[in-house]
Design a protein around this motif. Structure first.
Motif, mmCIF file in Angstrom:
data_model
loop_
_atom_site.group_PDB
_atom_site.id
_atom_site.type_symbol
_atom_site.label_atom_id
_atom_site.label_comp_id
_atom_site.label_asym_id
_atom_site.label_seq_id
_atom_site.Cartn_x
_atom_site.Cartn_y
_atom_site.Cartn_z
ATOM 1 N N ASP A 156 0.999 -1.157 0.032
ATOM 2 C CA ASP A 156 -0.111 -0.064 0.128
ATOM 3 C C ASP A 156 0.861 1.190 0.067
ATOM 4 O OD1 ASP A 156 -2.254 -1.393 -0.100
ATOM 5 O OD2 ASP A 156 -2.597 -1.389 2.106
ATOM 6 N N HIS A 157 1.964 1.103 0.688
ATOM 7 C CA HIS A 157 2.848 2.309 0.938
ATOM 8 C C HIS A 157 3.627 2.606 -0.402
ATOM 9 C CE1 HIS A 157 5.699 5.208 2.595
ATOM 10 N NE2 HIS A 157 6.688 4.367 1.896
ATOM 11 N N LEU A 158 3.833 1.298 -1.274
ATOM 12 C CA LEU A 158 4.763 1.719 -2.388
ATOM 13 C C LEU A 158 3.757 2.180 -3.344
ATOM 14 C CD1 LEU A 158 6.924 -1.736 -2.421
ATOM 15 C CD2 LEU A 158 7.530 0.689 -2.203
ATOM 16 N N THR A 159 2.388 1.551 -3.256
ATOM 17 C CA THR A 159 1.507 2.129 -4.449
ATOM 18 C C THR A 159 1.414 3.631 -4.382
ATOM 19 O OG1 THR A 159 0.333 0.039 -4.412
ATOM 20 C CG2 THR A 159 -0.642 2.012 -5.149
ATOM 21 N N ARG A 160 1.390 3.976 -2.915
ATOM 22 C CA ARG A 160 1.296 5.739 -2.908
ATOM 23 C C ARG A 160 2.385 6.274 -3.047
ATOM 24 N NH1 ARG A 160 -1.299 3.449 1.787
ATOM 25 N NH2 ARG A 160 0.620 4.130 3.236
ATOM 26 N N ASN A 161 3.626 5.545 -3.283
ATOM 27 C CA ASN A 161 5.074 6.279 -3.285
ATOM 28 C C ASN A 161 5.776 5.551 -4.472
ATOM 29 O OD1 ASN A 161 4.836 8.258 -0.993
ATOM 30 N ND2 ASN A 161 4.220 6.320 -0.080
ATOM 31 N N ALA A 162 5.142 5.215 -5.391
ATOM 32 C CA ALA A 162 5.793 4.334 -6.473
ATOM 33 C C ALA A 162 6.982 5.154 -7.210
ATOM 34 C CB ALA A 162 4.849 3.954 -7.513
ATOM 35 N N GLU A 163 6.775 6.262 -7.399
ATOM 36 C CA GLU A 163 8.175 7.345 -8.067
ATOM 37 C C GLU A 163 9.329 7.499 -7.111
ATOM 38 O OE1 GLU A 163 8.338 8.176 -11.110
ATOM 39 O OE2 GLU A 163 6.266 7.088 -11.529
ATOM 40 N N GLN A 164 8.839 7.620 -6.080
ATOM 41 C CA GLN A 164 10.009 7.666 -4.839
ATOM 42 C C GLN A 164 10.808 6.237 -4.904
ATOM 43 O OE1 GLN A 164 6.899 8.731 -4.615
ATOM 44 N NE2 GLN A 164 6.791 10.679 -3.032
ATOM 45 N N THR A 165 9.878 4.836 -4.885
ATOM 46 C CA THR A 165 10.501 3.648 -4.836
ATOM 47 C C THR A 165 11.432 3.500 -5.965
ATOM 48 O OG1 THR A 165 8.587 3.245 -3.640
ATOM 49 C CG2 THR A 165 9.968 1.535 -4.425
ATOM 50 N N TRP A 166 10.952 3.995 -7.186
ATOM 51 C CA TRP A 166 11.720 3.678 -8.329
ATOM 52 C C TRP A 166 12.795 4.539 -8.253
ATOM 53 C CZ3 TRP A 166 11.271 0.256 -12.198
ATOM 54 C CH2 TRP A 166 9.946 -0.275 -12.198
ATOM 55 N N GLY A 167 12.963 5.763 -7.806
ATOM 56 C CA GLY A 167 14.099 6.349 -7.663
ATOM 57 C C GLY A 167 14.979 5.994 -6.562
ATOM 58 N N ARG A 168 14.442 5.466 -5.663
ATOM 59 C CA ARG A 168 15.337 4.491 -4.658
ATOM 60 C C ARG A 168 16.187 3.360 -5.236
ATOM 61 N NH1 ARG A 168 18.880 4.679 -0.775
ATOM 62 N NH2 ARG A 168 18.384 2.619 0.813
ATOM 63 N N VAL A 169 15.476 2.615 -6.000
ATOM 64 C CA VAL A 169 15.894 1.476 -6.843
ATOM 65 C C VAL A 169 17.225 2.263 -7.411
ATOM 66 C CG1 VAL A 169 15.617 0.027 -8.808
ATOM 67 C CG2 VAL A 169 13.752 0.216 -6.893
ATOM 68 N N GLU A 170 17.099 3.064 -8.504
ATOM 69 C CA GLU A 170 18.273 3.634 -8.990
ATOM 70 C C GLU A 170 19.354 4.111 -7.987
ATOM 71 O OE1 GLU A 170 18.747 3.966 -12.235
ATOM 72 O OE2 GLU A 170 16.660 4.101 -13.394
ATOM 73 N N ASP A 171 19.034 4.917 -7.093
ATOM 74 C CA ASP A 171 19.992 5.204 -6.039
ATOM 75 C C ASP A 171 20.848 3.950 -5.571
ATOM 76 O OD1 ASP A 171 19.101 7.776 -6.325
ATOM 77 O OD2 ASP A 171 18.101 7.912 -4.513
ATOM 78 N N LEU A 172 20.095 2.968 -5.191
ATOM 79 C CA LEU A 172 20.955 1.549 -4.721
ATOM 80 C C LEU A 172 21.628 1.021 -5.744
ATOM 81 C CD1 LEU A 172 17.695 0.106 -2.744
ATOM 82 C CD2 LEU A 172 19.879 0.984 -1.839
ATOM 83 N N ILE A 173 21.074 0.868 -7.071
ATOM 84 C CA ILE A 173 21.951 0.185 -8.194
ATOM 85 C C ILE A 173 23.201 1.213 -8.419
ATOM 86 C CG2 ILE A 173 21.821 -0.171 -10.556
ATOM 87 C CD1 ILE A 173 19.075 -0.604 -10.354
#
Length: 240
Positions: A156-173
């Motif tokens: 539910d949290h990811l659905t509300r904050n999908a763009e931030q999560t995609w950005g977090r994935v890029e940062d981790l990579i």
């Protein structure tokens, strides 16, 4: 085997001693040393003869003690004084009750056979193991339900904050570290589930393909993507 079963059916239990249902620490240790089946011991104790003894009659007990040989009484007192037998009263009461118990309080025909006791012990053991199994299964169900509820909250949290999560994935990579790749893969797996819940799995697959294309030169990351099923980029048509 048949002869043994017939023998078990013929043999009946003797009078059950007092206190069998509440063994002392020493008695329990002895039972364990002798490998006495605890279920069988419990079943045997479930009889009128094993019930708690009433308080001893003072006058009858006094007469019983008076009739004991002097040497026995002296030995009891000496052991108590030396600490080798700190509870002479318990031994005296046990001997008194054994001597005065009416061994016919349970008629022979009412006493249980060895076969009956063994069957009862087996049934009790089976019931106990079934209760343990049921309790473990209930604990496992609660654990799974709690994990599913926690994942649902996370999605539910990811659905509300999908763009931030995609950005977090890029940062981790971008960290180019195994731990970062692991965490990025976990987030991508959650993002896929979050997109699937909203019926937008196509968007996830397109973005995941582009992500894989952008980082195809990182073999360690690609292995992780393969493990969680991140789709490969579509092959481009050859130029003429």
């Amino acid at each position: 085997m048949d002869d043994d079963e017939e023998e078990y059916a013929r043999q009946v239990e003797p009078p059950v001693p007092a206190g069998l249902g509440a063994l002392t620490g020493a008695q329990q240790t002895l039972a364990e040393f002798l490998r006495v089946d605890q279920e069988l011991l419990s079943v045997v104790a479930q009889t009128r003869a094993a019930a708690t003894e009433p308080r001893a009659d003072r006058k009858r007990l006094a007469s019983f003690i008076a009739e004991l040989p002097v040497a026995e009484k002296d030995a009891l007192l000496l052991n108590a004084a030396m600490g080798s037998e700190p509870r002479p009263g318990a031994e005296l009461l046990a001997r008194y009750r054994e001597a005065t118990r009416d061994n016919q309080d349970i008629a022979p025909e009412a006493r249980r056979s060895a076969a009956h006791l063994l069957d009862a012990a087996h049934a009790q053991r089976t019931g106990r193991l079934e209760r343990v199994r049921a309790a473990r299964e209930a604990d496992e169900r609660r654990r799974v339900e709690a994990a599913e509820a926690a994942r649902a909250d996370r999605l539910d949290h990811l659905t509300r904050n999908a763009e931030q999560t995609w950005g977090r994935v890029e940062d981790l990579i971008a960290q180019k570290k195994p731990t970062g790749y692991d965490r990025a893969s976990e987030l991508l797996d959650d993002l896929r589930a979050a997109h699937a819940r909203t019926g937008d799995i196509t968007t996830f697959e397109e973005r995941a393909r582009r992500l894989r294309e952008a980082h195809r030169g990182k073999p360690a990351l690609m292995r992780r993507f393969d493990e969680i099923g991140i789709p490969h980029p579509r092959e481009r048509p050859a130029r003429k």
